[in-house]
Design an enzyme around this catalytic site. Structure first.
Site, PDB file in Angstrom:
ATOM      1  N   ASP A 104      -0.236   5.186   0.620  1.00 59.13           N
ATOM      2  CA  ASP A 104      -0.534   6.236   1.605  1.00 59.13           C
ATOM      3  C   ASP A 104      -0.615   5.653   3.022  1.00 59.13           C
ATOM      4  O   ASP A 104      -1.407   4.756   3.286  1.00 59.13           O
ATOM      5  CB  ASP A 104      -1.858   6.925   1.259  1.00 59.13           C
ATOM      6  CG  ASP A 104      -1.764   7.707  -0.043  1.00 59.13           C
ATOM      7  OD1 ASP A 104      -0.952   8.640  -0.114  1.00 59.13           O
ATOM      8  OD2 ASP A 104      -2.499   7.361  -0.995  1.00 59.13           O
TER       9      ASP A 104
ATOM     10  N   ASP B 157       0.869  -1.172   0.000  1.00 56.87           N
ATOM     11  CA  ASP B 157       0.000   0.000   0.000  1.00 56.87           C
ATOM     12  C   ASP B 157       0.915   1.234   0.000  1.00 56.87           C
ATOM     13  O   ASP B 157       2.069   1.150   0.418  1.00 56.87           O
ATOM     14  CB  ASP B 157      -0.875  -0.035   1.257  1.00 56.87           C
ATOM     15  CG  ASP B 157      -1.614   1.265   1.454  1.00 56.87           C
ATOM     16  OD1 ASP B 157      -2.376   1.641   0.548  1.00 56.87           O
ATOM     17  OD2 ASP B 157      -1.402   1.928   2.497  1.00 56.87           O
TER      18      ASP B 157
HETATM   19 MG    MG Z   1      -2.916   3.270   3.235  1.00 53.69          MG
END
Ligand code: MG
Length: 256
Positions: free
Chosen positions: A16, A14
């Site tokens: 962010d 992932d």
């Molecule tokens: Mg995230």
């Protein structure tokens, strides 16, 4: 090193709240990813963030020192364009709420982006930081006229350098509330989104691990797709109603 990570052939990251906050790399993240790449693990970035194109995201990651190319970045907007191609067939008129990261793959896939009150076959919604009431008004009217309703993602918030901002899910919720219609979902926690990342990495389920900061999206996506996962507590604060396979405060802990 945590065993499932050590044994993995591909690591799906992932972005962010896991590797970056806004435009900045999270301390320790670059060296962590580079170390895995040097161990010949395939790295794929799997992001719900639909504001940047794969090309722009890869450039930004490269500037920060992450090993990245557009092919190794999979965004929820790329998945959204593929879903619309499948769902709409020869119908091509789409009303989109989103930034270049969403509109660019839609145009590349041959969709016509309609404005305002023209007929739309589908409404697709991603994060749009200049969204207005008029955008919502048009989207609501299209959905009430039975346009196919698709969300890139439903993240509640997005972690930035200086705190949290409303995520795409907050925008999607407004339209869902107004219309009483729940959208289909392109990004995490959709298992199909994870499957696309596995195809990019060229590995089987058991050979991959997903590392993310969000129980409701990342960890649930890994669970839905049947792959290993790690929750890193460097991002969003909201808990889900299930327990992650492993939880660490930061990425460095995984190397111990
Ligand atoms: Mg995230």
């Amino acid at each position: 090193m945590y065993e499932a990570l050590y044994r993995s052939k591909a690591v799906l990251f992932d972005l962010d709240g896991t590797l970056i906050r806004g435009e900045e790399a999270i301390p320790g993240a670059v060296s962590f990813v580079r170390q895995l790449a040097e161990m010949d693990k395939r790295i794929v970035y799997l992001t719900n963030n639909a504001t940047r194109t794969r090309e722009t995201m890869a450039l930004m990651l490269g500037r920060q020192g992450f090993p990245a190319s557009p092919e190794t970045v999979l965004t929820s907007s790329v998945a959204a364009a593929a879903i619309l191609q499948h769902q709409l067939g020869s119908s091509k008129k789409v009303y989109a709420i989103g930034e270049e990261g969403l509109t660019s793959p839609l145009l590349a896939a041959g969709f016509e982006l309609v404005k305002n009150e023209e007929h739309a076959d589908a409404v697709v919604v991603g994060l749009h930081r200049q969204v207005t009431y008029a955008h919502f008004e048009h989207a609501v009217r299209h959905v009430l006229r039975n346009a196919y309703f698709l969300a890139t993602n439903r993240d509640r918030v997005i972690p930035l350098e200086n705190g949290f901002a409303p995520g795409a899910g907050a925008l999607v919720a407004l339209i869902a509330y107004a219309t009483g219609v729940e959208p289909m979902l392109a990004g995490k926690p959709s298992a199909a989104f994870v499957d696309q990342a596995l195809a990019i990495a060229g590995v089987e389920r058991k050979e991959a691990i997903l590392i993310g900061d969000n129980l409701e999206t990342d960890i649930l996506a890994a669970k839905n797709a049947g792959i290993h996962s790690v929750l890193v507590e460097s991002g969003v604060p909201f808990a889900g109603n299930f327990v992650p396979e492993i939880k660490v405060h930061n990425l460095k802990e995984l190397l111990q």
